[in-house]
Design an enzyme around this catalytic site. Structure first.
Site, short mmCIF file in Angstrom:
data_model
loop_
_atom_site.label_atom_id
_atom_site.label_comp_id
_atom_site.label_asym_id
_atom_site.label_seq_id
_atom_site.Cartn_x
_atom_site.Cartn_y
_atom_site.Cartn_z
N SER A 118 -88.81 91.22 10.18
CA SER A 118 -89.84 92.26 10.24
C SER A 118 -90.21 92.79 8.87
CB SER A 118 -89.34 93.41 11.12
OG SER A 118 -88.13 93.95 10.60
N ASP A 268 -76.62 96.30 11.09
CA ASP A 268 -77.62 95.39 11.65
C ASP A 268 -77.12 93.95 11.67
OD1 ASP A 268 -80.13 94.97 12.78
OD2 ASP A 268 -81.10 94.61 10.85
#
Length: 421
Positions: A118, A268
Site C-alpha cells: 500500500s 505488521d
C-alpha cells in the site's frame, strides 16, 4: 504532513473521493449479487486500494484471521499483503528520476515489481559491480493521501467521542496514536533507522535475518537494500509439515523478544513482511510499522502475560487496574473476580483452543462494563500478537504459545533484577 497543514478543502475533497469509492464498491457488490457472481481476489484488492493505504492496512490485519473470517475472504484480502495493484511503470520511473536525476546508480532495474504494497513497490535491480539489490520505491503522493485519510479517521473519532456511550472512552486519543504510527510507514528515513535497529537487536540470533540498507543509494523516496532470495511464504501450502513446528516457534520467539526484551516491536508481521529463508531462518523484510514501547508499558505487558500463563487472574486484574487511564466509578472487586474467572478458563490453553481475538474481546467487555479504561499505548503489543496469531493457528494449531513465552519472560525479569542491583 500534520493536521495543521491539511486544509479543509483538501480534506473535503478526500472525503468525497472516499465516499465515492465506498459507493462504487457497494454498487459492484450489489451487481455481483444480482448476477450470482463473487468477487475475485484481485477485484477485492482493487476496490480496497481505491479507498487508500489506511484502509489497506486494516484489510491486511483481517487477512491473518482465518479463525474469524471465511477462508474465501482471507484469500481475497491476503492479496493486499504484497500484491496491491501497482502504479504504472511511468509513475515508478518518475519517482526514480526525481530521486537520482539522469545518473541512475543501477546498471539495470526491473520496473515490474517483485511485490506491491500500500505504501511502496519493491523491484529487483543490479548495481554496476553486478550486485543484486532490492529497491523499494514509495508510491507517488502516498504521504499526502495517507495524511488525509488519517485526518478523516481522526475527525470521525472526535465526532464519535461526543456520542454519550463513548464519552468516557479515549477513542480520539487511540486513533491519534495508531494513526501516527501508521503515518510513519511512509517515512523512508524512519524505516531505514528501524531496519538498522532491528538488525542490531537480532544480530546475536542467527534465526532472524533483516536486510541491510545501502544508505549511500537511499533517498527520501527510495530504499535500496540487500536482495533476499529463496524465500517461502509462511503459509501452510508453502511450508512442509516437518518445518512448520520449528518456524512457528521462531516466529513466536522473535515476537516475544521484541515485546518483552527489546521494547521495539514490529506490529505488521503479516505474510508479506516475514518469510522463511532457504537456510531455515526467518527473514523480516519491512520496517515501516514499528513502535518503541515505553519501559513501563513493556514491563506491565510482560507481567500480565506471565500471570496469564500461570493462571493468576487476580494479579492480572491488579496489572490492568494499575495500567488503566481511568478507573473512576470502577467496580474493582467485580472486575477482579470476573477477570480471574476468564484467566482460569484460558490459562495453558493451546492455540487450537485459545483465540486472542476472543480473549481480548471479553477482556475489553469486562473493562467497559466495570468502567476500566485502558491506556491507548497497550493497543500496539496487542496488535503485534493479533497479526501473528492467525499465522500461528494456521501453521501449528497445537503450539503452546503461552509456555514458549516463559523463557523470554524469565530473561526480562532477570534483566530487571540486574538493573535494580
Amino acid at each position: 504532513m500534520d493536521d495543521a497543514r491539511i486544509r479543509t478543502p483538501r480534506l473535503a475533497g478526500r472525503a468525497a473521493v472516499t465516499a465515492g469509492a465506498l459507493a462504487a464498491l457497494g454498487a459492484r457488490a450489489v451487481a455481483r449479487k444480482l448476477a450470482h457472481r463473487s468477487a475475485s481476489a484481485e477485484g477485492t484488492a482493487a476496490d480496497l486500494h481505491r479507498l487508500g493505504p489506511a484502509y489497506v492496512k486494516v484489510a491486511q490485519l483481517l487477512a491473518t484471521r482465518r479463525d474469524q473470517l471465511p477462508e474465501s475472504w482471507c484469500e481475497r484480502l491476503a492479496v493486499l499483503e504484497d500484491r496491491v495493484p501497482a502504479p504504472s511503470a511511468a509513475s515508478i520511473a518518475e519517482v526514480l528520476r526525481r530521486s537520482y536525476g539522469a545518473r541512475t546508480p543501477f546498471a539495470r532495474l526491473d520496473l515490474e515489481p517483485l511485490a506491491a504494497g500500500s505504501i511502496a513497490t519493491v523491484h529487483r535491480a543490479t548495481l554496476p559491480d553486478g550486485r543484486a539489490v532490492a529497491v523499494k520505491v514509495r508510491r507517488d503522493d502516498v504521504r499526502r493521501t495517507l495524511a488525509l485519510d488519517l485526518a478523516l479517521l481522526g475527525a470521525l473519532a472526535r465526532t464519535a467521542q461526543r456520542v454519550p456511550g463513548l464519552r468516557r472512552i479515549p477513542v480520539s486519543e487511540m486513533v491519534g496514536q495508531v494513526g501516527a504510527v501508521v503515518g510513519r510507514q511512509a517515512d523512508f528515513a524512519a524505516e531505514r533507522a528501524n531496519l538498522a535497529k532491528l538488525r542490531q537487536n537480532f544480530a546475536p540470533d542467527n534465526g532472524v535475518r533483516v536486510p541491510a540498507t545501502l544508505d549511500a543509494l537511499c533517498t527520501p523516496d527510495v530504499i535500496v537494500m540487500d536482495l533476499m532470495t529463496g524465500l517461502r511464504p509462511l503459509r501452510r501450502a508453502d511450508i512442509p509439515d516437518g518445518d512448520r513446528r520449528d518456524l512457528v516457534r521462531q516466529v513466536l520467539t522473535a515476537t516475544y523478544q521484541m515485546l518483552f526484551l527489546d521494547g521495539f516491536v514490529h506490529c505488521d508481521l503479516h505474510h508479506g513482511n516475514i518469510y522463511a529463508g532457504p537456510d531455515g531462518t526467518l527473514v523480516i523484510l519491512d520496517g515501516g510499522f514499528m513502535i518503541e514501547l515505553p519501559d513501563q508499558v513493556r514491563r506491565l505487558f510482560a507481567d500480565f502475560f506471565v500471570n496469564l500463563a500461570l493462571g493468576r487472574g487476580e494479579r492480572c486484574a491488579e496489572i490492568v487496574l494499575a495500567s488503566a487511564r481511568r478507573t473512576d466509578g470502577c467496580d474493582r472487586d467485580g472486575f477482579t473476580r470476573r477477570l480471574a474467572e476468564l484467566v482460569r478458563e484460558t490459562s495453558g490453553a493451546r492455540a487450537a483452543q485459545f483465540s486472542l481475538v476472543a480473549f481480548a474481546g471479553r477482556l475489553f467487555d469486562l473493562q467497559r462494563r466495570h468502567h476500566v479504561f485502558a491506556a491507548p499505548e497497550f493497543v500496539f503489543p496487542l496488535l503485534a500478537l493479533l497479526v501473528i496469531e492467525g499465522m500461528v493457528r494456521d501453521l501449528d494449531p497445537d503450539v503452546d504459545f503461552q509456555a514458549l513465552a516463559m523463557p523470554i519472560l524469565d530473561r526480562a525479569a532477570t534483566g530487571r533484577l540486574h538493573a535494580r542491583g
